[in-house]
Write a protein that holds these residues in place. Structure first.
Motif, mmCIF file in Angstrom:
data_model
loop_
_atom_site.group_PDB
_atom_site.id
_atom_site.type_symbol
_atom_site.label_atom_id
_atom_site.label_comp_id
_atom_site.label_asym_id
_atom_site.label_seq_id
_atom_site.Cartn_x
_atom_site.Cartn_y
_atom_site.Cartn_z
ATOM 1 N N THR A 176 -64.258 23.299 14.654
ATOM 2 C CA THR A 176 -63.603 23.687 13.402
ATOM 3 C C THR A 176 -62.091 23.551 13.557
ATOM 4 O O THR A 176 -61.567 23.490 14.668
ATOM 5 C CB THR A 176 -63.932 25.152 13.032
ATOM 6 N N GLY A 177 -61.416 23.517 12.428
ATOM 7 C CA GLY A 177 -59.961 23.547 12.389
ATOM 8 C C GLY A 177 -59.298 22.343 13.032
ATOM 9 O O GLY A 177 -59.691 21.194 12.834
ATOM 10 N N ALA A 178 -58.276 22.654 13.843
ATOM 11 C CA ALA A 178 -57.467 21.593 14.462
ATOM 12 C C ALA A 178 -58.284 20.775 15.456
ATOM 13 O O ALA A 178 -58.078 19.565 15.590
ATOM 14 C CB ALA A 178 -56.256 22.201 15.152
ATOM 15 N N ASN A 179 -59.212 21.405 16.165
ATOM 16 C CA ASN A 179 -60.058 20.666 17.107
ATOM 17 C C ASN A 179 -60.919 19.634 16.386
ATOM 18 O O ASN A 179 -61.086 18.504 16.863
ATOM 19 C CB ASN A 179 -60.956 21.625 17.906
ATOM 20 N N THR A 213 -58.573 16.751 15.215
ATOM 21 C CA THR A 213 -58.145 15.926 16.343
ATOM 22 C C THR A 213 -59.274 15.037 16.831
ATOM 23 O O THR A 213 -59.076 13.855 17.126
ATOM 24 C CB THR A 213 -57.641 16.826 17.492
ATOM 25 N N GLN A 214 -60.475 15.600 16.927
ATOM 26 C CA GLN A 214 -61.624 14.815 17.383
ATOM 27 C C GLN A 214 -61.941 13.681 16.411
ATOM 28 O O GLN A 214 -62.223 12.557 16.821
ATOM 29 C CB GLN A 214 -62.847 15.732 17.550
ATOM 30 N N LEU A 215 -61.868 13.955 15.100
ATOM 31 C CA LEU A 215 -62.107 12.917 14.088
ATOM 32 C C LEU A 215 -61.065 11.808 14.204
ATOM 33 O O LEU A 215 -61.403 10.617 14.151
ATOM 34 C CB LEU A 215 -62.074 13.520 12.684
ATOM 35 N N LEU A 216 -59.797 12.178 14.356
ATOM 36 C CA LEU A 216 -58.733 11.173 14.487
ATOM 37 C C LEU A 216 -58.917 10.332 15.744
ATOM 38 O O LEU A 216 -58.680 9.120 15.731
ATOM 39 C CB LEU A 216 -57.357 11.838 14.487
ATOM 40 N N ASN A 217 -59.349 10.957 16.827
ATOM 41 C CA ASN A 217 -59.604 10.205 18.057
ATOM 42 C C ASN A 217 -60.711 9.174 17.849
ATOM 43 O O ASN A 217 -60.600 8.026 18.286
ATOM 44 C CB ASN A 217 -59.970 11.139 19.210
ATOM 45 N N PHE A 218 -61.787 9.568 17.209
ATOM 46 C CA PHE A 218 -62.888 8.639 16.955
ATOM 47 C C PHE A 218 -62.447 7.487 16.048
ATOM 48 O O PHE A 218 -62.806 6.333 16.275
ATOM 49 C CB PHE A 218 -64.082 9.371 16.316
ATOM 50 N N ILE A 219 -61.673 7.810 15.012
ATOM 51 C CA ILE A 219 -61.223 6.781 14.068
ATOM 52 C C ILE A 219 -60.298 5.780 14.752
ATOM 53 O O ILE A 219 -60.474 4.558 14.621
ATOM 54 C CB ILE A 219 -60.527 7.433 12.850
ATOM 55 N N THR A 220 -59.314 6.272 15.511
ATOM 56 C CA THR A 220 -58.359 5.349 16.128
ATOM 57 C C THR A 220 -58.995 4.522 17.238
ATOM 58 O O THR A 220 -58.720 3.328 17.361
ATOM 59 C CB THR A 220 -57.140 6.111 16.688
ATOM 60 N N LYS A 221 -59.857 5.138 18.046
ATOM 61 C CA LYS A 221 -60.507 4.377 19.117
ATOM 62 C C LYS A 221 -61.466 3.340 18.550
ATOM 63 O O LYS A 221 -61.511 2.197 19.020
ATOM 64 C CB LYS A 221 -61.242 5.317 20.069
#
Length: 197
Positions: free
Chosen positions: A99-102, A105-113
């Motif tokens: 939830t929240g910032a975690n 951050t996890q979604l952004l990591n998956f999208i960029t990678k």
């Protein structure tokens, strides 16, 4: 004591030579500030005429087209990889109950990678295809459908060449199939003319 002297403003000068109109008349056609003529005198021609160097073709060659092909492939790969990464990231954060910032951050990591990986893959494939196509065009002296099919087949074989000869042949078959479909789609009229229909 305040200084009450007038402030110099170059745009509100009383010099009559500064009041030069930018338009030619009441119609308001803008004059070129560089050549000082009304471009309307040239007329508007639907068939724009350009000056080509002697011996140059009127269409862009395969080398020029390869740059837009490679760039477009990178952008398409980034978009598709980003969407796939977003989908994979949603499944991951739901399974881990972040939830929240975690979660963000996890979604952004998956999208960029995912976007970077797919963009790099499609960019490399487009680069190999372009190199094969340009070399074939220069070597044969003609840019035709045979170059496209040969470049597609060679690209598939080279891309999968490190995975063994069976996968290399499969990659060549995929390249052959995709390039043949492309040629059939883009050159229907020419192929019909060659077959005599």
């Amino acid at each position: 004591m305040e200084d009450k002297s007038p402030v110099y403003n170059p745009y509100s000068s009383s010099d009559p030579s500064m009041n030069v109109p930018v338009t030619t008349g009441p119609a308001g056609a803008i004059m070129s500030p560089y050549l000082n003529f009304d471009p309307a005198y040239l007329g508007t021609n639907a068939d724009s005429q350009f000056i080509f160097p002697e011996g140059a073709a009127r269409t862009r060659g395969r080398l020029e087209l390869s740059f837009s092909l490679i760039g477009g492939s990178v952008f398409i790969g980034a978009g598709l990889g980003g969407l796939n990464g977003f989908y994979s990231g949603l499944k991951d954060v739901q399974a881990r109950q972040l939830t929240g910032a975690n979660r963000r951050t996890q979604l952004l990591n998956f999208i960029t990678k995912g976007g970077a990986s797919t963009a790099q893959t499609l960019g490399v494939v487009a680069l190999m295809y372009s190199v094969f196509g340009v070399v074939l065009s220069w070597g044969r002296g003609v840019d035709d459908e045979l170059n496209t099919v040969t470049a597609g087949t060679a690209t598939g074989m080279l891309y999968k060449s490190s995975a063994g000869w069976k996968r290399c042949l499969r990659g060549g078959a995929v390249g052959l199939g995709l390039s043949t479909l492309y040629v059939l789609f883009t050159s229907r009229d020419r192929i019909r003319g060659m077959m005599g229909r």
